[in-house]
Scaffold this motif. Structure first.
Motif, short mmCIF file in Angstrom:
data_model
loop_
_atom_site.label_atom_id
_atom_site.label_comp_id
_atom_site.label_asym_id
_atom_site.label_seq_id
_atom_site.Cartn_x
_atom_site.Cartn_y
_atom_site.Cartn_z
N THR A 1 4.15 -13.29 -16.23
CA THR A 1 4.85 -12.65 -15.86
C THR A 1 4.70 -10.84 -16.73
N ALA A 2 4.58 -11.87 -17.90
CA ALA A 2 4.41 -9.95 -18.58
C ALA A 2 2.81 -8.88 -17.99
N GLU A 3 2.31 -9.82 -17.71
CA GLU A 3 0.72 -8.80 -17.40
C GLU A 3 1.15 -8.34 -15.89
N GLN A 4 2.09 -9.09 -15.49
CA GLN A 4 2.02 -8.85 -13.65
C GLN A 4 3.17 -7.71 -13.82
N LEU A 5 3.99 -7.59 -14.65
CA LEU A 5 5.68 -7.02 -14.40
C LEU A 5 4.56 -6.05 -14.59
N GLY A 6 3.96 -6.10 -16.07
CA GLY A 6 3.60 -5.11 -16.79
C GLY A 6 3.22 -3.67 -16.04
N ARG A 7 2.16 -4.31 -14.45
CA ARG A 7 1.36 -3.74 -14.14
C ARG A 7 0.93 -3.32 -12.33
N GLY A 8 3.57 -3.60 -12.52
CA GLY A 8 3.97 -2.58 -11.54
C GLY A 8 3.66 -4.37 -10.40
N LEU A 9 3.84 -5.34 -10.44
CA LEU A 9 4.52 -5.97 -8.73
C LEU A 9 5.60 -6.47 -9.59
N VAL A 10 6.82 -5.21 -9.13
CA VAL A 10 8.22 -5.39 -9.07
C VAL A 10 8.27 -4.75 -7.19
N GLY A 11 9.98 -4.74 -7.66
CA GLY A 11 10.21 -4.30 -6.11
C GLY A 11 11.82 -4.68 -6.03
N VAL A 12 12.21 -2.82 -5.14
CA VAL A 12 13.37 -3.26 -5.08
C VAL A 12 14.46 -4.54 -3.61
N LEU A 13 15.41 -4.55 -3.88
CA LEU A 13 16.10 -5.29 -3.14
C LEU A 13 17.22 -5.33 -2.96
N ILE A 14 17.82 -4.14 -1.40
CA ILE A 14 19.37 -3.64 -1.44
C ILE A 14 20.08 -4.70 -0.23
N VAL A 15 20.72 -5.40 -1.20
CA VAL A 15 21.70 -5.48 0.62
C VAL A 15 22.68 -4.96 0.15
N ASP B 1 1.15 -1.82 -0.07
CA ASP B 1 0.28 -0.30 -0.34
C ASP B 1 0.95 1.52 0.47
N GLY B 2 2.10 1.14 0.17
CA GLY B 2 3.04 2.03 0.20
C GLY B 2 3.27 2.73 -1.38
N ALA B 3 4.60 3.35 -1.32
CA ALA B 3 5.04 4.52 -1.97
C ALA B 3 6.07 2.71 -2.63
N TRP B 4 5.46 3.20 -4.44
CA TRP B 4 5.96 2.27 -5.51
C TRP B 4 7.09 2.43 -6.55
N PRO B 5 8.51 1.82 -6.39
CA PRO B 5 8.30 0.42 -5.73
C PRO B 5 8.50 0.40 -4.72
N PRO B 6 8.09 -0.72 -3.67
CA PRO B 6 8.18 -0.69 -3.06
C PRO B 6 9.76 -1.42 -2.54
N VAL B 7 10.95 -1.18 -1.09
CA VAL B 7 12.42 -1.08 -0.94
C VAL B 7 12.31 -2.66 0.03
#
Length: 485
Positions: free
Chosen positions: A153-167, A73-79
């Protein structure tokens, strides 16, 4: 201060690759990087993620609330941000619309246990609507990564189901700023506030279905304010389904310090082809107070400005640009002398001979008559059966755990293919067409009719997907897996 002309003088670069110029800190290409970071005692990071439809008015959508699918629900993309040694513990809940829209999370670029890799049917059951699935693992590498679904994946990623992972844990000295830039190309109809097709027959059989609206961090007019005249880190992530971008910095000195999350000795950037799912970490000398530099994509004409980099604050020290290196990665070094050699050819399949149509009725008739309208691409002459992961074919190869391998990746087509390996990171050795630096990458871009040689140690047991990351190519045959046993 070095001018940009002096900084790039004598560097050899193709648009595909890199200017291999060293700096004053003893990190010229081929020189050893500082020692890898030591993992901390480790805490647990728990960013619970719920995949759901959340109508969202990103700045790039010109006031329209688009029916995005997002993880939070928060900012896009989630981190999700953690330190080396921390455990990532994620409870995924599927609240996507419909009764059949299952999902999962693939942690892209992470050398994690096989049962955490997020590929439905191959390593875990699909997460059906209303169900939950827990992922829990300790990432072994520092760097810039991301996560996305591996279902529809084409639709789910295309609609915004993505997030950032930083180590975190790879810096030797802190940079003045550390900014992440998620790049995307949205297929949308702004007049009606709806998404366009995420996949088309024409796109799948050719270079992919492009979007029509470019964004960086959800905006078409992205401004990133940086401390003036300072060395700042930019973490670039190409989250697009299709588009290859030629990344460059205008009006500022810039150096590459990591590719796909893994450190390289800093080298001067002229431009770099950033494939779908690729990441590129840069250090730039930010503009003086009030000055502006631009992050651009040079692969299109006219050049597309992706973000404005604005200097804010008093002038820096005035020292020559000499970017600090990151710490070396923790990836095992392959033994090239004893390595087993395998060849993988990526080519068009029999489906490309069929008529190309985007008419849904005609496509349905072709499917009922020809049975192979969606089999456009192959690996070693074999296509993944069907458009999803449910039918599991035999592995492309069975690799012996702990053994070194040299893979010859051949693009036998006229289309670019970014080839992604799960659970491992390749050491990219050479190309028959381009001058590219030796580096690690989990997503290797193959130009038309190009052959790239890579090496790695098969030290992570399990069944690992091996596919093109132009998603429509993946979903129409150019997908397989290797088994490490």
């Amino acid at each position: 201060m070095l001018t940009r002309r002096h900084f790039l003088a004598g560097t050899a670069c193709l648009a595909s690759g890199a200017a291999v110029a060293g700096f004053g800190r003893g990190t010229a290409m081929g020189s050893p990087l500082p020692a890898p970071a030591d993992p901390s005692a480790g805490s647990v990071v728990r960013p619970d993620l719920t995949a759901a439809e959340r109508p969202t008015a990103l700045p790039c959508f010109a006031g329209h609330r688009m029916p995005m699918w997002t993880f939070s629900d928060g900012a896009w993309p989630p981190v999700a941000r953690l330190s080396l040694g921390d455990r990532l513990d994620v409870l995924l809940e599927n609240s996507l619309p419909g009764e059949t829209e299952h999902t999962s999370i693939h942690w892209h670029g992470i050398r994690l246990p096989n049962d955490q890799d997020g590929v439905p049917y191959l390593v875990q059951p699909p997460v059906e609507p209303g169900q939950r699935f827990r992922y829990s693992f300790v990432p072994p590498d520092t760097g810039t990564f991301f996560f996305h679904t591996h279902c529809n994946t084409a639709e789910q990623l295309g609609r915004g189901l993505v997030g950032v992972l930083i180590v975190d844990g790879d810096t030797t000295e802190p940079y003045a700023a550390d900014e992440t830039v998620l790049l995307c190309d949205w297929p949308i109809d702004l007049d009606n506030g709806t998404f366009r097709s995420f996949s088309t027959t024409r796109g799948a059989s050719k270079a992919g279905t492009y979007g029509n609206l470019r964004s960086a961090n959800g905006s078409t007019d992205t401004e990133i304010r940086l401390p003036a005249s300072a060395d700042c880190r930019l973490r670039l992530i190409n989250s697009d389904r299709t588009r290859v971008m030629e990344i460059a910095i205008e009006d500022a000195d810039a150096a590459v310090i990591a590719i796909d999350g893994i450190a390289v000795p800093p080298f001067a950037l002229t431009s770099w082809l950033l494939a779908p799912a690729g990441r590129l970490d840069l250090v730039i000398r930010s503009p003086r107070e009030g000055g502006v530099a631009r992050l651009v994509d040079r692969r299109v004409d006219p050049v597309v400005a992706l973000a404005r980099l604005v200097g804010a604050g008093p002038a820096g020290s005035g020292e020559a640009f000499d970017p600090r290196p990151l710490r070396a990665g923790r990836i095992a070094e392959p033994d090239l002398a004893s390595a087993e050699r395998l060849t993988f050819s990526f080519a068009a399949g029999k489906g490309t001979a069929l008529p190309v149509t985007d008419d849904p009725v005609e496509r349905m008739l072709l499917g009922s008559l020809c049975l192979s309208t969606d089999a456009f691409w192959t690996i070693n002459g074999v296509e993944w059966p069907g458009r999803d992961h449910a039918v599991i074919p035999p592995p492309l190869a069975v690799l012996r755990q702990g053994r070194s391998y040299v893979l010859t990746l051949e693009n036998a087509s006229q289309i670019m293919h970014p080839i992604h390996i799960h659970g491992h990171s390749f050491k990219v050795l050479s190309s028959n067409k381009r001058d590219i630096p030796v580096h690690h990458a989990d997503t290797v871009l193959l130009m038309p009719e190009e052959t790239v040689e890579v090496a790695f140690v098969a030290d992570n047991p399990g069944k690992w997907m091996f596919h093109c990351h132009v998603i429509e190519h993946q979903e129409t045959g150019m997908m397989g897996y290797v088994e490490v046993a």
